[in-house]
Structures are given as C-alpha cells and as structure tokens.
Design an enzyme around this catalytic site. Structure first.
Site, PDB file in Angstrom:
ATOM      1  CE  LYS A 194      -3.475   2.565   2.589  1.00 51.25           C
ATOM      2  NZ  LYS A 194      -4.460   2.561   3.677  1.00 51.25           N
ATOM      3  CE  LYS A 247      -6.036   2.126  -0.382  1.00 50.33           C
ATOM      4  NZ  LYS A 247      -6.478   2.201   0.981  1.00 50.33           N
TER       5      LYS A 247
HETATM    6  C1  PBG Z   1      -7.375   3.721   5.593  1.00 47.14           C
HETATM    7  C2  PBG Z   1      -7.673   3.630   4.155  1.00 47.14           C
HETATM    8  C3  PBG Z   1      -7.480   4.586   3.132  1.00 47.14           C
HETATM    9  C4  PBG Z   1      -8.043   4.053   1.985  1.00 47.14           C
HETATM   10  C5  PBG Z   1      -8.526   2.810   2.310  1.00 47.14           C
HETATM   11  N1  PBG Z   1      -8.268   2.553   3.647  1.00 47.14           N
HETATM   12  C6  PBG Z   1      -6.931   5.939   3.186  1.00 47.14           C
HETATM   13  C7  PBG Z   1      -5.564   6.181   3.601  1.00 47.14           C
HETATM   14  O1  PBG Z   1      -4.726   5.292   3.719  1.00 47.14           O
HETATM   15  O2  PBG Z   1      -5.330   7.360   3.868  1.00 47.14           O
HETATM   16  C8  PBG Z   1      -8.118   4.753   0.654  1.00 47.14           C
HETATM   17  C9  PBG Z   1      -9.142   4.222  -0.275  1.00 47.14           C
HETATM   18  C10 PBG Z   1      -9.459   5.095  -1.421  1.00 47.14           C
HETATM   19  O3  PBG Z   1      -8.821   6.141  -1.685  1.00 47.14           O
HETATM   20  O4  PBG Z   1     -10.410   4.729  -2.125  1.00 47.14           O
HETATM   21  N2  PBG Z   1      -6.092   3.578   5.990  1.00 47.14           N
END
Ligand code: PBG
Length: 324
Positions: A194, A247
């Site tokens: 991620k 991601k």
């Molecule tokens: C929480 C999380 C995030 C997303 C999914 N879970 C945001 C982040 O890491 O700040 C983003 C999902 C999206 O942008 O659709 N940690």
C-alpha cells in the site's frame, strides 16, 4: 512484398474477436466499498459522485438493490461520531462497523460476502492509522489494538478482514488472535503493498480520515519503490496471508504484474477513490465516455494480473445493467 503475417485477420470479425479475448472483466471480480456512518440518514459524498455515507437502515435498502444487480462482495468503512487519540470506540460491539456487519449478515446471510477494512484513521482525532507518539505511529501498540478490533469484527460475523494500516507484522498478529479465539476460518486480505498516495484524497474526504498534521509516509510505501513491494509481499506470505493486494491500482500496474509473476496467491488491487473520481469528473464535463473509460481502466487491472478489484465502479455496473 506484402506482409504474410497479418494480425488484423483475427480482428475483423466480432465473433472471432470475442472468442480470442485474453482477459475478461466481470461483476464477480469486484468488491464494493461502502461508507457507513453513525449519523441518521444519508450524506452525499461530493468528491465521489454516486457514493454516500449511509446509516444502517439506508445501507440495507441500498445493499438489497445492489445484490439484485449482481454485486455480492462489500468492504465496510465506518465513520463514528466520536473520535479520540486512542480510537477507543473502534472495537465496541455496538460500534458502527460491527453493527453494520451484524445487520448485513442477518438480512442477507449467504447471499452476501462482507469484508471489513481494519484501520484506525477513521477513529482517531489526529487522523493517523494507529497510536501516535511524537508524530510517529507506534507499530506494536497499534498491533495490540488491531487484534482487539479484529476480534470484534469476528464476533459480529465478518467474512474476511483486510488490515490497511501498514503496520509491520499485522498479518501474523491478526492471524494468531483469530486462531486462538476459534476464528481460524476467517481469511485475511493483506493490504500488502500500500503506497502513500495522493489518489486517496476523495476517500479521506468521504471518511473524514485525513491526518490532522503530517502525512502517512512513515508507514505507507514510497511510490518510487518496486523491489520493496516484493519484500512486503514476502512478509505477508510468510505470515499466512490469504489474499494479496496492491493499492492504488492504476498507477501501480507494474507492481501488480510483478507480484502475479512471482506468487501463486490470489491477488487483489484497490482501484482507489482518486482513480474513480477523476474519470467521473471528466465525464461530467463531457470530455470522455464514462462507461468506456471506466471499463478500460478496470480491464487494465485484470490484464496486469489482478483477480479481484476493490472498486467504486461496482455500483455503476448495476446502473449499466452489467450483471455478469
Ligand atoms: C485507511 C484507508 C485509506 C483508503 C482505504 N483505507 C486511506 C488512507 O490510507 O489514507 C483509501 C481508499 C481510497 O482512496 O479509495 N487507511
């Protein structure tokens, strides 16, 4: 001399073209994110057209329509009323995500598959993904809290847990907490690679989870790194992860392909909010064909090697009448 090998020969006829299509996209590939809040009623998310913060009652009506339209898998994000520095409300059985899981399983049983995202940024007053001390998110303290949160999801009847906080050792710590509490059959989808991405902008707006100060570069991955993604995946595999994930998706198709080439586990990618909203916005201006561009972008994720795609477009599949 004219060419004897002509690739166009196989492209001309639409029946033949269809039968030699290498990659296909299906509504079954998709997992739809849902935002559930503790307020009453629905609240439009302006930065993500067609998406709403829902209360439990409207969620049930919405999900009923979506299931009829062919969407079977959902991932839940909770927006609580109360936040504090330690995200103390997150693990309560009467918490918003736990209540949503209970309601969905009660109403739709085996016709639905419910995943819960596991992170604290929606629950902390500072908006970071765990316990904060001197601007640093403490890894192992956050793991302890995560075990408790995972067990509360399991008690509520969740089908799968997806930890998104990028804490080291999260998969093994959740796996052991689940296993010793008789939840060894609940799979874990790791947010294995991620990245610290600006494409999360609209989501943070939707979930109210933007960090109050600083950023997430101290725990999420550097977008410049490719080899490091393989180390992240190695660790998740060693810790017993069931499904891998990359991601965001569109700007990271190379990472999806790298992982697909090396590992045999099912692979997901998260087609994040920014990737969705830029297409929506351009379509609203009449600059592009929304459905064609959306489907082409999703197909690129399949071609890169994703088996599953977490995507806000699942909702549009229903309005487009794509049921397979
Ligand atoms: C929480 C999380 C995030 C997303 C999914 N879970 C945001 C982040 O890491 O700040 C983003 C999902 C999206 O942008 O659709 N940690």
């Amino acid at each position: 001399m004219f060419p004897q090998v002509r690739l166009r020969r196989l492209r001309e006829n639409h029946i033949l073209r269809e039968s030699i299509t290498e990659n296909k996209l299906s509504i079954n590939d998709l997992i739809l994110p849902l935002f559930i809040h503790e307020e009453k009623g629905t609240h439009e998310i302006l930065s993500m057209p067609s998406h709403y913060r829902l209360d439990i009652e409207t969620m049930l009506k919405d999900v009923e329509k979506l299931i009829k339209g062919g969407v079977k898998k959902f991932i839940l994000f909770g927006i609580p009323k109360e936040k504090d520095a330690l995200a103390s409300g997150a693990s309560a059985i009467d918490g918003i995500v736990q209540q949503a899981i209970i309601a969905l399983k009660k109403n739709f049983g085996n016709n639905i598959y419910v995943l819960a995202d596991l992170c604290f940024c929606e629950y902390t007053s500072h908006g970071h993904c765990g316990v904060l001390e001197n601007s640093v998110v403490l890894n192992d303290e956050t793991l302890n809290m995560s075990q408790k949160l995972a067990l509360s999801y399991a008690d509520a009847g969740v089908d799968m847990i997806a930890p998104s906080g990028m804490m080291d050792g999260i998969v093994s710590s959740l796996r052991s907490a689940l296993d010793v509490n008789n939840y060894s059959s609940i799979p874990i989808m790791g947010y294995s690679a991620k990245y610290s991405s600006a494409f999360y902008g609209p989501f943070r707006d939707a979930a109210g989870s933007a960090p109050e100060s600083g950023n997430r570069k101290g725990y999420q991955m550097n977008p410049a790194n490719r080899l490091e993604a393989m180390r992240e995946v190695d660790l998740d595999v060693a810790e017993g992860v069931d499904i891998l994930m990359v991601k965001p998706a569109l700007s990271y198709l190379d990472i999806i392909r790298d992982i697909k080439n090396k590992y045999d586990l099912p692979l997901a990618c998260y087609n994040v909010s920014g990737e969705y909203s830029i297409i929506k916005a351009a379509a609203q201006k009449g600059w592009i064909d929304e459905q064609a561009v959306a489907l082409e972008s999703l197909l690129s994720m399949k071609r890169a090697g994703a088996d599953l795609i977490l995507s806000y477009w699942a909702r549009d599949f229903v309005s487009w009448g794509i049921t397979e």
